[in-house]
Design a protein around this motif. Structure first.
Motif, PDB file in Angstrom:
ATOM      1  N   GLY A  78       3.289  13.800  -7.163  1.00  0.00           N
ATOM      2  CA  GLY A  78       3.962  13.899  -5.873  1.00  0.00           C
ATOM      3  C   GLY A  78       4.715  12.615  -5.553  1.00  0.00           C
ATOM      4  O   GLY A  78       4.540  11.580  -6.193  1.00  0.00           O
ATOM      5  N   ARG A  79       5.560  12.669  -4.533  1.00  0.00           N
ATOM      6  CA  ARG A  79       6.366  11.522  -4.128  1.00  0.00           C
ATOM      7  C   ARG A  79       5.482  10.482  -3.425  1.00  0.00           C
ATOM      8  O   ARG A  79       4.516  10.823  -2.745  1.00  0.00           O
ATOM      9  CB  ARG A  79       7.477  11.964  -3.165  1.00  0.00           C
ATOM     10  CG  ARG A  79       8.389  13.067  -3.695  1.00  0.00           C
ATOM     11  CD  ARG A  79       9.273  12.639  -4.830  1.00  0.00           C
ATOM     12  NE  ARG A  79      10.282  11.711  -4.364  1.00  0.00           N
ATOM     13  CZ  ARG A  79      11.066  11.014  -5.171  1.00  0.00           C
ATOM     14  NH1 ARG A  79      10.966  11.145  -6.465  1.00  0.00           N
ATOM     15  NH2 ARG A  79      11.957  10.195  -4.688  1.00  0.00           N
ATOM     16  N   LEU A  80       5.841   9.209  -3.583  1.00  0.00           N
ATOM     17  CA  LEU A  80       5.109   8.113  -2.947  1.00  0.00           C
ATOM     18  C   LEU A  80       5.870   7.625  -1.723  1.00  0.00           C
ATOM     19  O   LEU A  80       7.096   7.722  -1.654  1.00  0.00           O
ATOM     20  CB  LEU A  80       4.932   6.947  -3.920  1.00  0.00           C
ATOM     21  CG  LEU A  80       4.119   7.206  -5.183  1.00  0.00           C
ATOM     22  CD1 LEU A  80       4.129   5.975  -6.073  1.00  0.00           C
ATOM     23  CD2 LEU A  80       2.704   7.596  -4.837  1.00  0.00           C
ATOM     24  N   SER A  81       5.124   7.094  -0.768  1.00  0.00           N
ATOM     25  CA  SER A  81       5.747   6.452   0.388  1.00  0.00           C
ATOM     26  C   SER A  81       5.034   5.132   0.649  1.00  0.00           C
ATOM     27  O   SER A  81       3.826   5.010   0.449  1.00  0.00           O
ATOM     28  CB  SER A  81       5.657   7.357   1.623  1.00  0.00           C
ATOM     29  OG  SER A  81       4.310   7.525   1.997  1.00  0.00           O
ATOM     30  N   LEU A  82       5.808   4.144   1.091  1.00  0.00           N
ATOM     31  CA  LEU A  82       5.230   2.843   1.416  1.00  0.00           C
ATOM     32  C   LEU A  82       4.505   2.961   2.744  1.00  0.00           C
ATOM     33  O   LEU A  82       5.102   3.219   3.778  1.00  0.00           O
ATOM     34  CB  LEU A  82       6.325   1.770   1.498  1.00  0.00           C
ATOM     35  CG  LEU A  82       5.876   0.372   1.862  1.00  0.00           C
ATOM     36  CD1 LEU A  82       4.913  -0.185   0.823  1.00  0.00           C
ATOM     37  CD2 LEU A  82       7.072  -0.548   1.989  1.00  0.00           C
ATOM     38  N   THR A  83       3.185   2.802   2.724  1.00  0.00           N
ATOM     39  CA  THR A  83       2.383   2.946   3.919  1.00  0.00           C
ATOM     40  C   THR A  83       2.357   1.655   4.726  1.00  0.00           C
ATOM     41  O   THR A  83       2.606   1.666   5.925  1.00  0.00           O
ATOM     42  CB  THR A  83       0.939   3.356   3.560  1.00  0.00           C
ATOM     43  OG1 THR A  83       0.986   4.497   2.729  1.00  0.00           O
ATOM     44  CG2 THR A  83       0.133   3.668   4.791  1.00  0.00           C
ATOM     45  N   SER A  84       2.040   0.535   4.056  1.00  0.00           N
ATOM     46  CA  SER A  84       1.983  -0.744   4.784  1.00  0.00           C
ATOM     47  C   SER A  84       2.089  -1.906   3.818  1.00  0.00           C
ATOM     48  O   SER A  84       1.910  -1.767   2.610  1.00  0.00           O
ATOM     49  CB  SER A  84       0.688  -0.847   5.586  1.00  0.00           C
ATOM     50  OG  SER A  84      -0.410  -0.893   4.695  1.00  0.00           O
ATOM     51  N   LYS A  85       2.388  -3.075   4.410  1.00  0.00           N
ATOM     52  CA  LYS A  85       2.382  -4.329   3.692  1.00  0.00           C
ATOM     53  C   LYS A  85       1.260  -5.166   4.261  1.00  0.00           C
ATOM     54  O   LYS A  85       1.236  -5.461   5.448  1.00  0.00           O
ATOM     55  CB  LYS A  85       3.701  -5.056   3.901  1.00  0.00           C
ATOM     56  CG  LYS A  85       4.804  -4.658   2.956  1.00  0.00           C
ATOM     57  CD  LYS A  85       6.138  -5.213   3.357  1.00  0.00           C
ATOM     58  CE  LYS A  85       6.274  -6.689   3.228  1.00  0.00           C
ATOM     59  NZ  LYS A  85       7.662  -7.148   3.406  1.00  0.00           N
ATOM     60  N   LEU A  86       0.291  -5.511   3.420  1.00  0.00           N
ATOM     61  CA  LEU A  86      -0.838  -6.341   3.858  1.00  0.00           C
ATOM     62  C   LEU A  86      -0.582  -7.772   3.412  1.00  0.00           C
ATOM     63  O   LEU A  86      -0.159  -8.011   2.290  1.00  0.00           O
ATOM     64  CB  LEU A  86      -2.139  -5.838   3.246  1.00  0.00           C
ATOM     65  CG  LEU A  86      -2.487  -4.384   3.460  1.00  0.00           C
ATOM     66  CD1 LEU A  86      -3.692  -4.009   2.596  1.00  0.00           C
ATOM     67  CD2 LEU A  86      -2.784  -4.131   4.920  1.00  0.00           C
ATOM     68  N   VAL A  87      -0.861  -8.741   4.259  1.00  0.00           N
ATOM     69  CA  VAL A  87      -0.743 -10.133   3.902  1.00  0.00           C
ATOM     70  C   VAL A  87      -2.150 -10.698   3.797  1.00  0.00           C
ATOM     71  O   VAL A  87      -2.883 -10.742   4.771  1.00  0.00           O
ATOM     72  CB  VAL A  87       0.091 -10.913   4.950  1.00  0.00           C
ATOM     73  CG1 VAL A  87       0.182 -12.365   4.570  1.00  0.00           C
ATOM     74  CG2 VAL A  87       1.464 -10.289   5.066  1.00  0.00           C
ATOM     75  N   LYS A  88      -2.526 -11.091   2.555  1.00  0.00           N
ATOM     76  CA  LYS A  88      -3.879 -11.598   2.297  1.00  0.00           C
ATOM     77  C   LYS A  88      -3.809 -13.042   1.824  1.00  0.00           C
ATOM     78  O   LYS A  88      -2.874 -13.421   1.123  1.00  0.00           O
ATOM     79  CB  LYS A  88      -4.558 -10.771   1.207  1.00  0.00           C
ATOM     80  CG  LYS A  88      -4.871  -9.350   1.607  1.00  0.00           C
ATOM     81  CD  LYS A  88      -5.639  -8.666   0.489  1.00  0.00           C
ATOM     82  CE  LYS A  88      -6.081  -7.283   0.887  1.00  0.00           C
ATOM     83  NZ  LYS A  88      -6.806  -6.620  -0.194  1.00  0.00           N
TER      84      LYS A  88
ATOM     85  N   LEU B  89       0.856  -1.186   0.000  1.00  0.00           N
ATOM     86  CA  LEU B  89       0.000   0.000   0.000  1.00  0.00           C
ATOM     87  C   LEU B  89       0.895   1.240   0.000  1.00  0.00           C
ATOM     88  O   LEU B  89       1.691   1.450   0.918  1.00  0.00           O
ATOM     89  CB  LEU B  89      -0.916   0.001   1.224  1.00  0.00           C
ATOM     90  CG  LEU B  89      -1.950   1.119   1.296  1.00  0.00           C
ATOM     91  CD1 LEU B  89      -2.939   0.998   0.151  1.00  0.00           C
ATOM     92  CD2 LEU B  89      -2.686   1.069   2.620  1.00  0.00           C
ATOM     93  N   TYR B  90       0.758   2.062  -1.062  1.00  0.00           N
ATOM     94  CA  TYR B  90       1.536   3.294  -1.207  1.00  0.00           C
ATOM     95  C   TYR B  90       0.603   4.486  -1.087  1.00  0.00           C
ATOM     96  O   TYR B  90      -0.546   4.428  -1.513  1.00  0.00           O
ATOM     97  CB  TYR B  90       2.240   3.333  -2.566  1.00  0.00           C
ATOM     98  CG  TYR B  90       3.282   2.251  -2.721  1.00  0.00           C
ATOM     99  CD1 TYR B  90       4.570   2.446  -2.265  1.00  0.00           C
ATOM    100  CD2 TYR B  90       2.963   1.034  -3.308  1.00  0.00           C
ATOM    101  CE1 TYR B  90       5.527   1.450  -2.390  1.00  0.00           C
ATOM    102  CE2 TYR B  90       3.907   0.036  -3.440  1.00  0.00           C
ATOM    103  CZ  TYR B  90       5.194   0.249  -2.977  1.00  0.00           C
ATOM    104  OH  TYR B  90       6.130  -0.739  -3.087  1.00  0.00           O
TER     105      TYR B  90
END
Length: 156
Positions: free
Chosen positions: A144-154, A116-117
């Motif tokens: 604009g610049r992106l940042s890695l918000t989270s890693k989801l494991v599904k 999730l970015y």
């Protein structure tokens, strides 16, 4: 069952159900996970998932062999060998092959990571299956610049 017994079984089923000889190789492929078998278009060889045999028994495995032999014989005859083709569906029905193999318990519990970015400027969120190089890629709306918000494991 070893490779020679598999080869003999495929040859016997081909003669019994189709009245035609199977002249190529039939092997076990331990890397197959979601499929019962595979027909190789270029070499005309057949590969089978050994877990289908050990999990569901010989009768279900024979139905998978019939399915792959339908692909094999129709392709060599120049007829419709794909799953959606009428020739394939009719031959599969008359020979008694299975349309789909059963899933193997324990293999369907695999997971997938979703990244999730978030755009630092406008706040737009992007979900991606693969990791994105945030130094190279920017937001599609405001650049604009992106940042890695989270890693989801599904689960898959």
């Amino acid at each position: 069952m070893d490779q020679q017994e598999l080869q003999a079984l495929v040859e016997a089923i081909s003669l019994e159900k189709f009245g035609k000889a199977f002249r190529h190789k039939a092997t076990f492929n331990h890397r197959l996970r979601t499929t019962g078998g595979r027909y190789m278009l270029k070499t005309h060889h057949l590969e089978f998932n050994p877990l289908q045999l050990t999990t569901y028994g010989l009768e279900e495995f024979k139905r998978i062999i019939i399915h792959e032999l339908c692909h094999y014989h129709l392709h060599l005859e120049g007829k419709g060998y794909r799953h959606g083709d009428r020739d394939f569906k009719e031959l599969l029905k008359t020979t008694g092959g299975t349309r789909f193999c059963q899933s193997i318990p324990g293999l369907s519990n695999r997971t997938r990571t979703i990244y999730l970015y978030t755009c630092k400027d406008c706040g737009r969120e992007y979900q991606r299956k693969r990791k994105v190089d945030i130094k190279k890629y920017v937001c599609g709306i405001c650049h604009g610049r992106l940042s890695l918000t989270s890693k989801l494991v599904k689960p898959r």
